[in-house]
Enzyme design. Structure first.
Site, short mmCIF file in Angstrom:
data_model
loop_
_atom_site.label_atom_id
_atom_site.label_comp_id
_atom_site.label_asym_id
_atom_site.label_seq_id
_atom_site.Cartn_x
_atom_site.Cartn_y
_atom_site.Cartn_z
N HIS A 1 37.58 32.45 47.29
CA HIS A 1 37.53 33.74 46.49
C HIS A 1 37.68 33.56 45.08
O HIS A 1 38.67 33.14 44.29
CB HIS A 1 39.05 34.54 46.95
CG HIS A 1 39.11 35.92 46.22
ND1 HIS A 1 39.18 37.00 47.01
CD2 HIS A 1 39.00 36.41 44.70
CE1 HIS A 1 39.20 38.10 46.26
NE2 HIS A 1 39.12 37.58 44.83
N ASN B 1 34.88 39.97 40.89
CA ASN B 1 34.64 39.07 41.86
C ASN B 1 33.32 38.83 41.81
O ASN B 1 32.21 39.38 41.31
CB ASN B 1 35.01 39.70 43.33
CG ASN B 1 36.35 40.20 43.31
OD1 ASN B 1 37.07 39.50 43.83
ND2 ASN B 1 36.55 41.21 43.02
N HIS C 1 36.55 34.70 41.28
CA HIS C 1 36.23 35.47 39.92
C HIS C 1 35.16 34.97 39.35
O HIS C 1 35.18 33.72 38.90
CB HIS C 1 37.18 36.16 39.38
CG HIS C 1 38.16 37.08 40.32
ND1 HIS C 1 38.39 38.35 39.88
CD2 HIS C 1 38.65 36.88 41.38
CE1 HIS C 1 39.37 39.00 40.72
NE2 HIS C 1 39.31 38.16 41.82
N ARG D 1 38.51 47.10 48.02
CA ARG D 1 39.94 46.73 47.99
C ARG D 1 39.82 46.08 46.53
O ARG D 1 40.10 46.59 45.53
CB ARG D 1 40.35 45.96 48.94
CG ARG D 1 42.11 46.06 48.55
CD ARG D 1 42.79 44.83 47.79
NE ARG D 1 42.42 43.62 48.09
CZ ARG D 1 42.86 42.41 47.34
NH1 ARG D 1 43.49 42.73 45.99
NH2 ARG D 1 42.52 41.10 47.67
N ASP D 2 39.59 44.68 46.51
CA ASP D 2 39.53 44.16 45.12
C ASP D 2 38.62 44.53 44.29
O ASP D 2 38.88 44.24 43.16
CB ASP D 2 39.65 42.39 45.57
CG ASP D 2 40.10 41.66 44.48
OD1 ASP D 2 41.04 41.96 43.71
OD2 ASP D 2 39.56 40.41 44.09
N CYS E 1 41.63 41.87 38.25
CA CYS E 1 43.08 41.93 38.70
C CYS E 1 43.88 42.84 37.51
O CYS E 1 43.56 42.40 36.58
CB CYS E 1 43.69 40.67 38.73
SG CYS E 1 45.26 40.79 39.40
#
Length: 333
Positions: free
Chosen positions: A228, A270, A230, A34-35, A261
């Site tokens: 979370h 990430n 980055h 996903r991310d 993002c």
């Protein structure tokens, strides 16, 4: 100003090389499908995404974000998330699959595809919230209320996210107290866990201490929080070390360090799952993840995207095990 450092011992823990307490086991939430994929220029097919999730599951990962029910007009890389979810829920019942939902329409689509867990997201920065989901922070929380009520009735778990915990890319630095305030609101709404997201990757160990202290001061417990990070400025692993010493035992990461993002310019990918697992292994912290298989999965993903994995561990491992980078989709380590 960085506040005093403390390390609550609320979970089964061990003592690290510096004599500080850390969790004995960490839950990794793999966000690569996903991310990790949402900001890559190459959009994978549904079949490729399903294979990615299957490969990740084969490494021992038990918690995987498999897609997002945002409009494919805005994030085309997430097109077909309903199919990816439906297939992986059926094929991988042992895996806790999660999908991001921005609104009630997205929730209904996720539920119809068989969702067992969803992620709702807001921000601690007002500018980012407006740009990302077209509403204020307060409006975003109000928008989540009917989703929370429906999820209770449907038996679907809800994870919450507070993004831009250090800096809003549009309005600047974020007050740690605001992070604590928004995180508490999400917890009071009924999410089982609040993920704290460094969307722009600007955090440092010092600012991580400030945010975690603010969350604890707001009334949250370490076991209710996840982190979370980055790795834009190369601080992600250092920040994770701080979180571990606060007793936080859930860490988001993305295989091969992919991602970023689309609404935060300059934010790199990430923190790489390979790098996190390697560090935790070296600390004697259990994850249940097979690192060589994970490296192989990252190498495979890099080939699908046409880029090398953004992971120091992967680069080092592949340099000494070149066969990993040449294997086909059927080979297992």
């Amino acid at each position: 100003l960085v506040t005093s450092f403390r390390a609550p011992q609320t979970r089964a823990s061990s003592t690290d090389a510096f004599g500080l307490s850390t969790p004995s086991r960490v839950r990794i939430v793999e966000v690569g499908p996903r991310d990790g994929l949402q900001n890559e220029p190459v959009a994978l097919s549904v079949g490729q995404k399903v294979e990615l999730v299957e490969r990740l599951a084969s490494t021992g990962l038990e918690n995987i974000e498999v897609g997002s029910f945002v409009s494919p007009t805005w994030v085309p890389q997430m097109a077909g998330s309903d199919q990816v979810l439906a297939q992986t829920v059926h094929q991988l019942p042992q895996v806790n699959t999660c999908v991001l939902v921005p609104n009630m329409k997205g929730y209904e689509s996720a539920r119809n595809a068989g969702a067992k867990e969803i992620l709702i997201f807001t921000a601690a920065g007002e500018g980012f919230c407006q740009k990302n989901i077209n509403c204020t922070i307060e409006e975003s929380l109000e928008r989540f209320q009917p989703i929370m009520e429906a999820a209770v009735l449907d038996g679907i778990k809800v994870r919450g996210c507070v993004s831009t915990i250090f800096q809003d890319p549009y309005t600047g630095p974020v007050d740690p107290a605001k992070v604590g305030e928004v995180a508490l609101r999400l917890k009071q709404m009924g999410v089982y866990e609040v993920m704290l997201g460094d969307t722009t990757g600007v955090g440092t160990p010092g600012t991580t201490v400030d945010v975690l202290e603010a969350c604890l001061a707001a009334g949250l417990q370490p076991e209710e929080l996840a982190v979370h990070f980055h790795d834009t400025y190369g601080m992600a692993l250092a920040n994770i070390m701080v979180a571990l010493r606060y007793g936080i035992a859930t860490i988001d990461s993305a295989v091969a360090g992919m991602g970023g993002c689309p609404y935060a310019k300059g934010a790199s990918g990430n923190v790489a799952t390979e790098d996190v697992v390697y560090m935790l292994n070296g600390m004697g912290i259990e994850t249940g993840i097979d690192l060589p298989k994970l490296v192989a999965t990252g190498a495979w993903l890099g080939k699908q995207l046409g880029k090398a994995p953004v992971s120091n561990v992967s680069r080092a491992y592949i340099a000494s095990h070149p066969e990993v980078d040449s294997q086909d989709s059927q080979v297992e380590l």
